[in-house]
Scaffold this active site. Structure first.
Site, PDB file in Angstrom:
ATOM      1  N   SER A   1      46.354  76.397   4.356  1.00 34.72           N
ATOM      2  CA  SER A   1      47.462  75.871   5.158  1.00 34.72           C
ATOM      3  C   SER A   1      48.746  76.516   4.675  1.00 34.72           C
ATOM      4  O   SER A   1      49.102  76.395   3.500  1.00 34.72           O
ATOM      5  CB  SER A   1      47.555  74.351   5.020  1.00 34.72           C
ATOM      6  OG  SER A   1      46.420  73.731   5.585  1.00 34.72           O
TER       7      SER A   1
ATOM      8  N   LYS B   1      48.191  73.881  12.840  1.00 32.82           N
ATOM      9  CA  LYS B   1      47.900  73.019  11.686  1.00 32.82           C
ATOM     10  C   LYS B   1      49.105  72.149  11.336  1.00 32.82           C
ATOM     11  O   LYS B   1      48.957  70.972  10.967  1.00 32.82           O
ATOM     12  CB  LYS B   1      47.509  73.877  10.475  1.00 32.82           C
ATOM     13  CG  LYS B   1      47.204  73.071   9.201  1.00 32.82           C
ATOM     14  CD  LYS B   1      46.055  72.092   9.404  1.00 32.82           C
ATOM     15  CE  LYS B   1      45.823  71.182   8.186  1.00 32.82           C
ATOM     16  NZ  LYS B   1      45.212  71.869   7.052  1.00 32.82           N
TER      17      LYS B   1
ATOM     18  N   LYS C   1      53.422  69.315   1.149  1.00 33.98           N
ATOM     19  CA  LYS C   1      53.671  70.743   1.373  1.00 33.98           C
ATOM     20  C   LYS C   1      53.644  71.064   2.867  1.00 33.98           C
ATOM     21  O   LYS C   1      54.525  71.754   3.394  1.00 33.98           O
ATOM     22  CB  LYS C   1      52.609  71.568   0.653  1.00 33.98           C
ATOM     23  CG  LYS C   1      52.723  73.068   0.874  1.00 33.98           C
ATOM     24  CD  LYS C   1      51.377  73.770   0.749  1.00 33.98           C
ATOM     25  CE  LYS C   1      50.452  73.379   1.882  1.00 33.98           C
ATOM     26  NZ  LYS C   1      49.168  74.100   1.888  1.00 33.98           N
TER      27      LYS C   1
END
Length: 295
Positions: free
Chosen positions: A98, A172, A240
């Site tokens: 990611s 994502k 994050k």
């Protein structure tokens, strides 16, 4: 029958190990490597070759998969001249980490200039999806590269080509925004039900099939009321991803208030409650603490 391909997977953590096992089950010739080799070595019993280092790992591979912490980690490998020199002609690099969309675009450009393919293909589904081979895989990059990589993706889950380089990572971020905000809503619903005297498990059953139902309600709602916060999706990675979402939104001139609010709560869970290594459903603990309840 699945055509066997020479595949390397770098990053044998919580997700990388079950993904590797599914690649092996599909008949692919798999090499694995992790900076902490002890995390990769158990896969040798499943039939994988454990590489000695990153150069050894990518040598001879048709496809290189990275499943690392972020785009900086995968980018460090892609930009290493020794790694570049070891890549096989026509190899495709599949970054399933990611990361920021800009990192994916930079990586794709770097590899294209050297004659290699690149796809950004982050996943959703957590460790359960990785183990079952049912991950949602969001793929950005050239259509032709995606098509010749389908057998690799099919071993791990359900791939969908969502657009050019960077589009997988953008998808994502959208996914993580929905996940984070929904975790917050489920936590509030479960706490309300429990404190009001209802049976949380029965509430979840009652909501099955209705508009409020979701995987997060059923899986993470159960985690919350049972107090099981062993990591499937780490809170530190959720933060994050939310930071990346907010950075991307800012670059587009957008304000995402719900995302910003839940990011701040996850950050508090990390900073004040030591929640970095807990499952992201642990936001329930932050909610209980906010209400003065024992955690």
């Amino acid at each position: 029958m699945t055509q066997s391909r020479k595949v390397t997977l770098i990053g044998t953590g919580l997700m990388g190990v079950p993904m590797s096992r599914n690649l092996l089950k599909a008949g692919h010739k798999l090499t694995v490597w992790n900076r902490t080799l002890a995390r990769a070595e158990p896969l040798e019993r499943d039939g994988a070759r454990v590489a000695a280092n990153e150069i050894d790992a990518v040598t001879g591979a048709d496809f290189v998969i990275t499943m690392l912490s972020d785009g900086f980690a995968s980018g460090a490998l892609i930009n290493d001249p020794k790694v570049q020199a070891a890549l096989s002609p026509g190899a495709v690099w599949i970054d399933m980490s990611s990361a920021k969309p800009e990192h994916a675009r930079q990586q794709a450009e770097t590899l294209a200039d050297l004659g290699f393919g690149h796809l950004d293909a982050p996943v959703s589904g957590g460790t359960k999806g990785a183990e079952a081979g049912t991950l949602a895989i969001m793929v950005g990059g050239e259509t032709e590269t995606f098509n010749k990589t389908r057998t690799i993706f099919d071993a791990m889950g359900r791939p969908v080509h969502v657009g050019p380089s960077g589009a997988g990572q953008l998808s994502k971020l959208a996914n993580q925004t929905i996940v984070a905000v929904t975790i917050s809503a489920v936590a509030e619903a479960m706490l309300l039900a429990e404190r009001g005297g209802a049976n949380p498990a029965a509430v979840r059953r009652a909501l099955q099939g209705g508009f409020a139902d979701s995987v997060i309600l059923q899986q993470h709602g159960e985690r919350m009321t049972e107090g099981n916060f062993e990591p499937g999706g780490l809170t530190k990675f959720q933060v994050k991803d939310l930071n990346n979402t907010l950075d991307e939104a800012a670059s587009l001139g957008l304000s995402l208030p719900a995302t910003e609010s839940v990011r701040d709560r996850f950050q508090h869970f990390i900073d004040a409650m030591g929640g970095a290594e807990k499952d992201h459903s642990g936001l329930y603990l932050e909610l209980k603490a906010r209400n003065g309840l024992a955690t």
